[in-house]
Motif scaffolding. Sequence first.
Motif, PDB file in Angstrom:
ATOM      1  N   ASP A 162       0.848  -1.181   0.000  1.00 57.79           N
ATOM      2  CA  ASP A 162       0.000   0.000   0.000  1.00 57.79           C
ATOM      3  C   ASP A 162       0.891   1.241   0.000  1.00 57.79           C
ATOM      4  N   HIS A 163       0.298   2.407   0.034  1.00 57.49           N
ATOM      5  CA  HIS A 163       1.066   3.651  -0.115  1.00 57.49           C
ATOM      6  C   HIS A 163       2.095   3.870   0.984  1.00 57.49           C
ATOM      7  N   ASP A 164       1.858   3.368   2.201  1.00 54.20           N
ATOM      8  CA  ASP A 164       2.820   3.586   3.285  1.00 54.20           C
ATOM      9  C   ASP A 164       3.759   2.404   3.506  1.00 54.20           C
ATOM     10  N   GLY A 165       3.544   1.310   2.797  1.00 48.41           N
ATOM     11  CA  GLY A 165       4.422   0.156   2.881  1.00 48.41           C
ATOM     12  C   GLY A 165       4.168  -0.778   4.048  1.00 48.41           C
ATOM     13  N   TYR A 166       3.141  -0.508   4.843  1.00 46.65           N
ATOM     14  CA  TYR A 166       2.853  -1.360   5.999  1.00 46.65           C
ATOM     15  C   TYR A 166       2.060  -2.609   5.642  1.00 46.65           C
ATOM     16  N   THR A 167       1.385  -2.602   4.520  1.00 48.84           N
ATOM     17  CA  THR A 167       0.601  -3.759   4.104  1.00 48.84           C
ATOM     18  C   THR A 167       1.175  -4.313   2.812  1.00 48.84           C
ATOM     19  N   VAL A 168       1.408  -5.628   2.804  1.00 48.56           N
ATOM     20  CA  VAL A 168       1.956  -6.339   1.653  1.00 48.56           C
ATOM     21  C   VAL A 168       0.824  -7.127   1.005  1.00 48.56           C
ATOM     22  N   PHE A 169       0.774  -7.097  -0.302  1.00 50.35           N
ATOM     23  CA  PHE A 169      -0.224  -7.851  -1.050  1.00 50.35           C
ATOM     24  C   PHE A 169       0.487  -8.853  -1.953  1.00 50.35           C
ATOM     25  N   LEU A 170       0.039 -10.082  -1.942  1.00 53.71           N
ATOM     26  CA  LEU A 170       0.478 -11.116  -2.871  1.00 53.71           C
ATOM     27  C   LEU A 170      -0.783 -11.653  -3.527  1.00 53.71           C
ATOM     28  N   GLU A 171      -0.782 -11.763  -4.848  1.00 52.45           N
ATOM     29  CA  GLU A 171      -1.993 -12.231  -5.518  1.00 52.45           C
ATOM     30  C   GLU A 171      -1.667 -12.918  -6.829  1.00 52.45           C
ATOM     31  N   ASP A 172      -2.534 -13.862  -7.159  1.00 48.05           N
ATOM     32  CA  ASP A 172      -2.536 -14.426  -8.501  1.00 48.05           C
ATOM     33  C   ASP A 172      -3.943 -14.210  -9.045  1.00 48.05           C
ATOM     34  N   ALA A 173      -4.310 -14.920 -10.090  1.00 52.79           N
ATOM     35  CA  ALA A 173      -5.618 -14.703 -10.709  1.00 52.79           C
ATOM     36  C   ALA A 173      -6.784 -15.127  -9.811  1.00 52.79           C
TER      37      ALA A 173
ATOM     38  N   ASN B 259      -6.075 -13.625  -3.345  1.00 54.68           N
ATOM     39  CA  ASN B 259      -5.427 -12.408  -2.858  1.00 54.68           C
ATOM     40  C   ASN B 259      -5.062 -12.612  -1.399  1.00 54.68           C
ATOM     41  N   LEU B 260      -3.849 -12.229  -1.047  1.00 54.11           N
ATOM     42  CA  LEU B 260      -3.397 -12.255   0.347  1.00 54.11           C
ATOM     43  C   LEU B 260      -3.026 -10.837   0.738  1.00 54.11           C
ATOM     44  N   ARG B 261      -3.638 -10.366   1.808  1.00 49.74           N
ATOM     45  CA  ARG B 261      -3.286  -9.074   2.388  1.00 49.74           C
ATOM     46  C   ARG B 261      -2.604  -9.362   3.719  1.00 49.74           C
ATOM     47  N   PHE B 262      -1.368  -8.934   3.858  1.00 52.91           N
ATOM     48  CA  PHE B 262      -0.582  -9.210   5.059  1.00 52.91           C
ATOM     49  C   PHE B 262      -0.100  -7.879   5.611  1.00 52.91           C
ATOM     50  N   GLY B 263      -0.488  -7.585   6.851  1.00 61.00           N
ATOM     51  CA  GLY B 263      -0.206  -6.256   7.351  1.00 61.00           C
ATOM     52  C   GLY B 263       0.450  -6.188   8.701  1.00 61.00           C
ATOM     53  N   PHE B 264       0.388  -4.998   9.213  1.00 59.48           N
ATOM     54  CA  PHE B 264       0.975  -4.624  10.486  1.00 59.48           C
ATOM     55  C   PHE B 264       0.527  -5.587  11.581  1.00 59.48           C
ATOM     56  N   HIS B 265       1.415  -5.943  12.477  1.00 58.30           N
ATOM     57  CA  HIS B 265       1.162  -6.894  13.575  1.00 58.30           C
ATOM     58  C   HIS B 265       0.777  -8.275  13.067  1.00 58.30           C
ATOM     59  N   ASN B 266       1.285  -8.644  11.886  1.00 60.95           N
ATOM     60  CA  ASN B 266       1.078  -9.973  11.301  1.00 60.95           C
ATOM     61  C   ASN B 266      -0.391 -10.317  11.069  1.00 60.95           C
TER      62      ASN B 266
ATOM     63  N   PHE C 181      -6.911 -13.871   3.529  1.00 68.69           N
ATOM     64  CA  PHE C 181      -6.945 -14.495   2.208  1.00 68.69           C
ATOM     65  C   PHE C 181      -8.320 -14.262   1.605  1.00 68.69           C
ATOM     66  N   ASP C 182      -8.354 -13.985   0.323  1.00 66.60           N
ATOM     67  CA  ASP C 182      -9.607 -13.860  -0.406  1.00 66.60           C
ATOM     68  C   ASP C 182      -9.562 -14.844  -1.571  1.00 66.60           C
ATOM     69  N   TYR C 183     -10.451 -15.831  -1.557  1.00 71.02           N
ATOM     70  CA  TYR C 183     -10.509 -16.853  -2.600  1.00 71.02           C
ATOM     71  C   TYR C 183     -11.888 -17.495  -2.590  1.00 71.02           C
ATOM     72  N   GLU C 184     -12.228 -18.172  -3.693  1.00 72.81           N
ATOM     73  CA  GLU C 184     -13.543 -18.797  -3.806  1.00 72.81           C
ATOM     74  C   GLU C 184     -13.552 -20.260  -3.398  1.00 72.81           C
ATOM     75  N   LYS C 185     -12.512 -21.009  -3.786  1.00 67.72           N
ATOM     76  CA  LYS C 185     -12.499 -22.452  -3.539  1.00 67.72           C
ATOM     77  C   LYS C 185     -11.223 -22.841  -2.797  1.00 67.72           C
ATOM     78  N   PRO C 186     -11.312 -23.834  -1.913  1.00 67.03           N
ATOM     79  CA  PRO C 186     -10.123 -24.276  -1.171  1.00 67.03           C
ATOM     80  C   PRO C 186      -8.966 -24.707  -2.083  1.00 67.03           C
ATOM     81  N   GLU C 187      -9.283 -25.287  -3.227  1.00 62.03           N
ATOM     82  CA  GLU C 187      -8.215 -25.723  -4.128  1.00 62.03           C
ATOM     83  C   GLU C 187      -7.450 -24.528  -4.711  1.00 62.03           C
ATOM     84  N   HIS C 188      -8.108 -23.386  -4.831  1.00 58.18           N
ATOM     85  CA  HIS C 188      -7.403 -22.179  -5.289  1.00 58.18           C
ATOM     86  C   HIS C 188      -6.338 -21.782  -4.280  1.00 58.18           C
ATOM     87  N   LEU C 189      -6.690 -21.845  -3.002  1.00 59.81           N
ATOM     88  CA  LEU C 189      -5.729 -21.520  -1.949  1.00 59.81           C
ATOM     89  C   LEU C 189      -4.574 -22.519  -1.943  1.00 59.81           C
TER      90      LEU C 189
END
Length: 85
Positions: free
Chosen positions: A38-49, A52-59, A63-71
């Motif tokens: 994000d703009h301040d660098g405190y939140t890291v995003f990793l994503e594929d099609a 989406n994984l949002r990983f932030g301050f204080h660990n 995860f945002d996904y539709e099916k367990p197999e996607h994860l």
Amino acid sequence: MKNEVDSRFILNVFEKIREKGETVDGGHLFQGVKAYTDHDGYTVFLEDALVNLRFGFHNQYHFDYEKPEHLEQFEKKLKAISQAE
């Protein structure tokens, strides 16, 4: 990564994507995973099609996904990236 995300693992994957990946719109892309912050660098995003994984301050993470197999596929990609030389 099912129950708890290892912060060192996520940050390692993020750095590998930044080092080895190509620069794309607002981030870096490596082996099908995009990494950016994000703009301040405190939140890291990793994503594929499909995941989406949002990983932030204080660990805090989400995860945002539709099916367990996607994860599962996403986790495999992250593990492969972490082992990339």
